[in-house]
Design a protein around this motif. Structure first.
Motif, PDB file in Angstrom:
ATOM      1  N   PRO A  60      11.373  -6.188  -0.883  1.00 21.08           N
ATOM      2  CA  PRO A  60      10.359  -6.401  -1.963  1.00 21.08           C
ATOM      3  C   PRO A  60       9.305  -6.898  -1.587  1.00 21.08           C
ATOM      4  O   PRO A  60       7.835  -6.232  -1.773  1.00 21.08           O
ATOM      5  N   GLU A  61       9.312  -7.978  -0.552  1.00 24.59           N
ATOM      6  CA  GLU A  61       7.991  -8.095  -0.153  1.00 24.59           C
ATOM      7  C   GLU A  61       7.368  -7.216   0.462  1.00 24.59           C
ATOM      8  O   GLU A  61       5.792  -7.407   0.281  1.00 24.59           O
ATOM      9  N   VAL A  62       7.039  -6.120   1.191  1.00 24.90           N
ATOM     10  CA  VAL A  62       6.777  -5.170   2.079  1.00 24.90           C
ATOM     11  C   VAL A  62       5.876  -3.627   0.931  1.00 24.90           C
ATOM     12  O   VAL A  62       4.768  -4.077   0.684  1.00 24.90           O
ATOM     13  N   VAL A  63       6.894  -3.935  -0.188  1.00 23.41           N
ATOM     14  CA  VAL A  63       6.985  -2.776  -0.770  1.00 23.41           C
ATOM     15  C   VAL A  63       5.267  -3.476  -2.009  1.00 23.41           C
ATOM     16  O   VAL A  63       4.846  -3.190  -2.006  1.00 23.41           O
ATOM     17  N   ALA A  64       5.327  -4.846  -2.026  1.00 26.92           N
ATOM     18  CA  ALA A  64       4.473  -5.632  -2.734  1.00 26.92           C
ATOM     19  C   ALA A  64       3.086  -5.628  -1.814  1.00 26.92           C
ATOM     20  O   ALA A  64       2.096  -5.534  -2.591  1.00 26.92           O
ATOM     21  N   ALA A  65       3.610  -5.490  -0.702  1.00 27.04           N
ATOM     22  CA  ALA A  65       1.732  -6.126  -0.043  1.00 27.04           C
ATOM     23  C   ALA A  65       1.423  -4.216   0.350  1.00 27.04           C
ATOM     24  O   ALA A  65       0.363  -3.870   0.360  1.00 27.04           O
TER      25      ALA A  65
END
Length: 532
Positions: A60-65
């Protein structure tokens, strides 16, 4: 490479393509999660599990970035990696691997803010991948098998899809073994919708050292020969490659020996390289039948120069012209003039020249290797330069990255580092045991960082060889602060230490490695991992 007649025409063509039927939006992100249902694509083996506490490449951190980068017009591209004959000019045809049937592969051109949706079809006999060199992109699209994606198996396809945030000169290549030292590379040009430079024409210049398919040689055979090391030469100073006490030359696995002896470069601090290549190329052509770029006298020409070589630094000069450097590794710098540039593997420079009247040699001298690649700028009549031409500019004012200052728009804000990661470059030719900290690459090893930190990387080179170090997914500032140019690839000279800073603003698992393809494959790679 095709020439781009004017920037206005380039931007017009880009806009026209963006409005065409090819550029239809696709659903899904192309990440590993949910990919198995996309058109029956086989994505090969599963990457090693992310250790607990670290960000997953598709988490999810990658998706948010990625969401923060936005989602602009979609540029759809299909690319096939395949075995094919390649014409190097002058009657020299080799069989190799390439993207389509061209060398370099057909460039991909987008505009900053676009979303690139590129499907790679693997028609090779081995698994492969695509790494987007220099781009800050979502981690699961970075193209490192066993770390950020499953390798693309023979006969399978993979859909890369990501926002392209930063304009500049980039390129793409595999991150699988020594495949990059075949014909598997191509430029990726990201246009600036607010381009501040004024120029009339653009010339994309891709430099390469070539061995594949010549007298039975392959990059894998070259690596096999190098891995044998210099038997009985433990502790030898690699700077000279003095074979006088060795009792002979190592026996190669295929074709003639490609181990290079005695290549020296003052600019690189000693040894220039490990591999004696039979050919050096500009845009896929040998000096005997060079690529020709045409312009009119007085026109301003932007050269985007990319070193796609495996083991060679190139010293580049355009006979009769001064070079004005405007960018390095995609990011603008304060304009600086020079006669010649030195590019390590993976580095890029953009320069402006005002074209003279006549025929001029663009020479890429293989640093320390007593050979060169050649292309021609033609603005008028006259005989083409001979393959042996060496313009005086090659011995003129030499520009290297540490002499550049960043443009104010991209200068890294001054800040003390929150974390320092020290990497010691180790190894040598005796055992061909290149590594960081004496430990060959393991995909499950991590140097932890935290999102939001200012991270300082300290590369301490204890070896007798220079190394172009490359950080995936970020750009750093040279000289450990705001004063240095922004880059993603930088040369660490022998017995020297290079300090760089970057902001940890792109979560995931990111490679750091030497961009000498043989050094990295021997083990000089490691991973920066974002903590959850």
């Amino acid at each position: 490479m095709s020439a781009h007649p004017t920037r206005r025409a380039v931007l017009g063509a880009t806009t026209a393509v963006a409005g065409g039927a090819l550029l239809t939006a696709c659903s899904g992100s192309g990440s590993m999660d949910g990919m198995d249902g996309m058109g029956g694509m086989d994505h090969g083996s599963t990457p090693s599990a992310t250790p607990p506490g670290f960000v997953d490449p598709a988490g999810p951190e990658v998706v948010a970035a990625e969401a923060r980068r936005g989602s602009g017009p979609v540029r759809n591209v299909r690319l096939t990696a395949t075995a094919t004959p390649l014409d190097l000019g002058g009657g020299r045809t080799v069989r190799s691997w390439a993207y389509g049937d061209k060398l370099p592969g057909q460039e991909v051109r987008v505009t900053a803010g676009d979303t690139l949706a590129l499907t790679l079809a693997n028609h090779l006999p081995e698994p492969t991948s695509l790494h987007w060199h220099g781009l800050a992109l979502r981690n699961d699209m970075d193209g490192v098998p066993g770390l950020t994606q499953r390798a693309v198996a023979p006969g399978a396809s993979f859909a890369y899809r990501f926002a392209v945030a930063h304009p500049g000169t980039y390129w793409f290549h595999p991150h699988s073994g020594v495949q990059q030292d075949r014909g598997l590379y191509a430029p990726l040009i990201v246009e600036d919708p607010k381009e501040p430079l004024a120029y009339d024409r653009e010339w994309v210049v891709v430099l390469d050292d070539w061995v594949d398919g010549v007298d039975g040689s392959t990059p894998d055979a070259v690596l096999a020969e190098l891995r044998k090391g210099m038997g009985g030469m433990d502790g030898m100073d690699h700077s000279g490659h003095d074979m006088g006490d060795m009792g002979g030359t190592p026996t190669p696995s295929a074709g003639p020996s490609r181990m290079l002896m005695g290549a020296t470069s003052e600019a690189l601090g000693g040894d220039a390289g490990d591999v004696a290549y039979p050919y050096y190329l500009v845009n896929g052509r040998t000096p005997q039948d060079p690529a020709v770029f045409t312009a009119k006298p007085g026109e301003r020409v932007r050269l985007r120069i990319i070193n796609a070589g495996g083991d060679t630094a190139f010293r580049v000069a355009l006979g009769g012209h001064e070079l004005t450097v405007t960018h390095t590794d995609g990011f603008p710098v304060r304009h600086t003039t020079a006669d010649t540039l030195l590019l390590g593997m993976g580095e890029r420079y953009d320069v402006l020249v005002t074209a003279g009247d006549g025929v001029f040699p663009l020479v890429a001298q293989a640093e320390g290797k007593k050979a060169a690649a050649l292309a021609v700028l033609r603005t008028g009549g006259g005989a083409a330069p001979d393959a042996s031409v060496r313009p005086k500019e090659l011995t003129g004012r030499l520009l290297t990255a540490e002499k550049l200052a960043p443009d104010a728009s991209v200068a890294l804000a001054s800040k003390a580092p929150d974390r320092t990661v020290r990497l010691t470059l180790t190894g040598g030719m005796a055992k061909y045991d290149w590594a960081f900290d004496g430990k060959p690459y393991r995909p499950d090893a991590r140097h932890p960082v935290q999102a939001g930190e200012r991270v300082r990387l300290v590369f301490a080179n204890t070896t007798s060889m220079w190394h172009p170090v490359h950080l995936h997914g970020h750009t750093f500032a040279l000289a450990g602060g705001a004063g240095g140019a922004r880059k993603d690839t930088a040369v660490v000279r022998p017995k020297q230490t290079l300090t760089v800073d970057f902001d940890a603003d792109n979560p995931g698992l990111w490679m750091v490695h030497c961009h000498n393809v043989y050094h990295s494959e021997a083990g000089m790679m490691t991973v920066l991992g974002y903590r959850k």
